[in-house]
Motif scaffolding. Sequence first.
Motif, PDB file in Angstrom:
ATOM      1  N   GLY A  72       3.834 -26.828  16.743  1.00 49.52           N
ATOM      2  CA  GLY A  72       3.444 -25.707  17.580  1.00 49.52           C
ATOM      3  C   GLY A  72       3.215 -26.179  19.005  1.00 49.52           C
ATOM      4  N   PRO A  73       2.876 -25.246  19.890  1.00 45.48           N
ATOM      5  CA  PRO A  73       2.676 -25.605  21.299  1.00 45.48           C
ATOM      6  C   PRO A  73       1.659 -26.719  21.520  1.00 45.48           C
ATOM      7  CG  PRO A  73       2.812 -23.229  21.066  1.00 45.48           C
ATOM      8  CD  PRO A  73       2.778 -23.792  19.673  1.00 45.48           C
ATOM      9  N   ARG A  74       0.534 -26.701  20.820  1.00 47.92           N
ATOM     10  CA  ARG A  74      -0.498 -27.723  21.042  1.00 47.92           C
ATOM     11  C   ARG A  74       0.008 -29.113  20.645  1.00 47.92           C
ATOM     12  NH1 ARG A  74      -4.279 -29.504  24.165  1.00 47.92           N
ATOM     13  NH2 ARG A  74      -5.016 -27.385  24.317  1.00 47.92           N
ATOM     14  N   ALA A  75       0.687 -29.223  19.531  1.00 44.73           N
ATOM     15  CA  ALA A  75       1.185 -30.522  19.086  1.00 44.73           C
ATOM     16  C   ALA A  75       2.211 -31.073  20.085  1.00 44.73           C
ATOM     17  CB  ALA A  75       1.803 -30.406  17.696  1.00 44.73           C
ATOM     18  N   ILE A  76       3.099 -30.209  20.563  1.00 47.18           N
ATOM     19  CA  ILE A  76       4.094 -30.641  21.550  1.00 47.18           C
ATOM     20  C   ILE A  76       3.403 -31.064  22.841  1.00 47.18           C
ATOM     21  CG2 ILE A  76       6.026 -29.869  22.992  1.00 47.18           C
ATOM     22  CD1 ILE A  76       6.818 -28.068  20.564  1.00 47.18           C
ATOM     23  N   ALA A 106       9.109 -23.508  27.196  1.00 45.36           N
ATOM     24  CA  ALA A 106       9.276 -22.430  26.225  1.00 45.36           C
ATOM     25  C   ALA A 106       9.442 -23.034  24.844  1.00 45.36           C
ATOM     26  CB  ALA A 106      10.494 -21.585  26.584  1.00 45.36           C
ATOM     27  N   LEU A 107       9.114 -22.233  23.855  1.00 42.52           N
ATOM     28  CA  LEU A 107       9.270 -22.626  22.458  1.00 42.52           C
ATOM     29  C   LEU A 107       9.915 -21.448  21.740  1.00 42.52           C
ATOM     30  CD1 LEU A 107       8.851 -24.650  20.200  1.00 42.52           C
ATOM     31  CD2 LEU A 107       6.492 -23.866  19.997  1.00 42.52           C
ATOM     32  N   GLY A 116      -4.828 -22.701  23.626  1.00 39.29           N
ATOM     33  CA  GLY A 116      -4.970 -23.037  25.032  1.00 39.29           C
ATOM     34  C   GLY A 116      -3.670 -23.323  25.765  1.00 39.29           C
ATOM     35  N   ILE A 117      -2.533 -23.258  25.086  1.00 40.63           N
ATOM     36  CA  ILE A 117      -1.242 -23.565  25.700  1.00 40.63           C
ATOM     37  C   ILE A 117      -0.445 -22.268  25.846  1.00 40.63           C
ATOM     38  CG2 ILE A 117       0.868 -24.940  25.543  1.00 40.63           C
ATOM     39  CD1 ILE A 117      -1.835 -26.543  25.709  1.00 40.63           C
ATOM     40  N   ALA A 118      -0.089 -21.929  27.088  1.00 39.05           N
ATOM     41  CA  ALA A 118       0.682 -20.705  27.362  1.00 39.05           C
ATOM     42  C   ALA A 118       2.166 -21.000  27.249  1.00 39.05           C
ATOM     43  CB  ALA A 118       0.363 -20.179  28.760  1.00 39.05           C
ATOM     44  N   VAL A 119       2.861 -20.187  26.454  1.00 41.27           N
ATOM     45  CA  VAL A 119       4.319 -20.252  26.370  1.00 41.27           C
ATOM     46  C   VAL A 119       4.865 -18.831  26.416  1.00 41.27           C
ATOM     47  CG1 VAL A 119       4.613 -22.464  25.198  1.00 41.27           C
ATOM     48  CG2 VAL A 119       4.262 -20.427  23.844  1.00 41.27           C
ATOM     49  N   PRO A 120       5.923 -18.597  27.167  1.00 41.18           N
ATOM     50  CA  PRO A 120       6.557 -19.562  28.043  1.00 41.18           C
ATOM     51  C   PRO A 120       5.642 -19.941  29.211  1.00 41.18           C
ATOM     52  CG  PRO A 120       7.576 -17.398  28.315  1.00 41.18           C
ATOM     53  CD  PRO A 120       6.581 -17.285  27.201  1.00 41.18           C
ATOM     54  N   HIS A 121       6.025 -21.017  29.914  1.00 43.79           N
ATOM     55  CA  HIS A 121       5.244 -21.481  31.067  1.00 43.79           C
ATOM     56  C   HIS A 121       5.074 -20.304  32.024  1.00 43.79           C
ATOM     57  CE1 HIS A 121       4.095 -23.600  34.696  1.00 43.79           C
ATOM     58  NE2 HIS A 121       3.867 -24.664  33.955  1.00 43.79           N
ATOM     59  N   PRO A 122       3.852 -20.048  32.476  1.00 44.30           N
ATOM     60  CA  PRO A 122       3.567 -18.836  33.255  1.00 44.30           C
ATOM     61  C   PRO A 122       4.343 -18.664  34.559  1.00 44.30           C
ATOM     62  CG  PRO A 122       1.524 -19.979  32.677  1.00 44.30           C
ATOM     63  CD  PRO A 122       2.650 -20.840  32.224  1.00 44.30           C
ATOM     64  N   ARG A 123       4.836 -19.738  35.164  1.00 49.28           N
ATOM     65  CA  ARG A 123       5.510 -19.601  36.454  1.00 49.28           C
ATOM     66  C   ARG A 123       6.953 -20.101  36.451  1.00 49.28           C
ATOM     67  NH1 ARG A 123       0.588 -20.971  36.566  1.00 49.28           N
ATOM     68  NH2 ARG A 123       0.974 -23.197  36.628  1.00 49.28           N
ATOM     69  N   LEU A 124       7.515 -20.308  35.275  1.00 54.35           N
ATOM     70  CA  LEU A 124       8.863 -20.881  35.248  1.00 54.35           C
ATOM     71  C   LEU A 124       9.878 -20.020  35.972  1.00 54.35           C
ATOM     72  CD1 LEU A 124      11.254 -19.785  33.077  1.00 54.35           C
ATOM     73  CD2 LEU A 124       9.579 -20.539  31.465  1.00 54.35           C
ATOM     74  N   GLN A 125       9.717 -18.706  35.944  1.00 55.21           N
ATOM     75  CA  GLN A 125      10.685 -17.791  36.567  1.00 55.21           C
ATOM     76  C   GLN A 125      10.643 -17.831  38.096  1.00 55.21           C
ATOM     77  OE1 GLN A 125       8.045 -16.857  34.761  1.00 55.21           O
ATOM     78  NE2 GLN A 125       6.880 -15.371  35.961  1.00 55.21           N
ATOM     79  N   GLU A 126       9.658 -18.506  38.667  1.00 57.01           N
ATOM     80  CA  GLU A 126       9.498 -18.572  40.125  1.00 57.01           C
ATOM     81  C   GLU A 126       9.997 -19.895  40.705  1.00 57.01           C
ATOM     82  OE1 GLU A 126       5.278 -18.260  40.577  1.00 57.01           O
ATOM     83  OE2 GLU A 126       5.204 -16.323  39.554  1.00 57.01           O
ATOM     84  N   ARG A 127      10.414 -20.823  39.867  1.00 57.30           N
ATOM     85  CA  ARG A 127      10.631 -22.193  40.326  1.00 57.30           C
ATOM     86  C   ARG A 127      12.072 -22.652  40.158  1.00 57.30           C
ATOM     87  NH1 ARG A 127       4.973 -24.714  38.013  1.00 57.30           N
ATOM     88  NH2 ARG A 127       3.696 -23.739  39.618  1.00 57.30           N
ATOM     89  N   VAL A 128      12.750 -22.796  41.285  1.00 60.42           N
ATOM     90  CA  VAL A 128      14.135 -23.265  41.253  1.00 60.42           C
ATOM     91  C   VAL A 128      14.229 -24.665  40.664  1.00 60.42           C
ATOM     92  CG1 VAL A 128      14.191 -24.193  43.609  1.00 60.42           C
ATOM     93  CG2 VAL A 128      16.288 -23.334  42.569  1.00 60.42           C
ATOM     94  N   PHE A 129      13.220 -25.495  40.884  1.00 61.12           N
ATOM     95  CA  PHE A 129      13.260 -26.866  40.366  1.00 61.12           C
ATOM     96  C   PHE A 129      13.172 -26.912  38.849  1.00 61.12           C
ATOM     97  CE2 PHE A 129       8.784 -26.160  41.555  1.00 61.12           C
ATOM     98  CZ  PHE A 129       8.094 -26.575  40.424  1.00 61.12           C
ATOM     99  N   VAL A 130      12.743 -25.823  38.235  1.00 60.97           N
ATOM    100  CA  VAL A 130      12.760 -25.696  36.780  1.00 60.97           C
ATOM    101  C   VAL A 130      14.030 -24.976  36.333  1.00 60.97           C
ATOM    102  CG1 VAL A 130      11.643 -24.555  34.811  1.00 60.97           C
ATOM    103  CG2 VAL A 130      10.247 -25.742  36.510  1.00 60.97           C
TER     104      VAL A 130
END
Length: 170
Positions: A72-76, A106-107, A116-130
């Motif tokens: 799950g997200p926490r283990a990763i 994302a998972l 405590g782990i947010a998926v997908p990453h809360p700002r991934l859609q804003e970041r060209v480097f991602v």
Amino acid sequence: MHASAFIALGTNLPFEGAEGSALLARAVEAMREAGFELRAVSGVWRTPAWPPGSDQPDYFNAVVEADAREDGPRAIYDKLRAIEATFGRKRRARWESRTLDLDLLALGALSGVFDGIAVPHPRLQERVFVLAPFAEVAPDWRHPELGETVAHMLARLEVDEGYRRVSDLS
């Protein structure tokens, strides 16, 4: 088939004689040694440091797709933090330079906050480097909340910063 975990890698400081693409290649190997079964690996993208005007060295970024198995997200997340620590990562301030940054983007189609782990990453859609390296490994992955593909999210960004693919990452 298990869900895919998409993981971002970033660096803008050297560690033990390696930097940039070479350091990211070492990080990919460390991920494999930690048990991550990688399905796809992007190229390396060079982008100015975030936030703009921070006077930090440029970043080198990549994205990998890994078999999430039953994790799950926490283990990763915990495995990624342990790898960062072996690369000398110290977490002191937000947006500081770093030897290695590993983020769970994302998972599969999972959406929410899990231990405590947010998926997908809360700002991934804003970041060209991602999004630029993410589009290399999974252009058709669809954001479970926005309904947009990675390719579409990247295309709609108004990017005035320089970013470019600089090498393969094997």
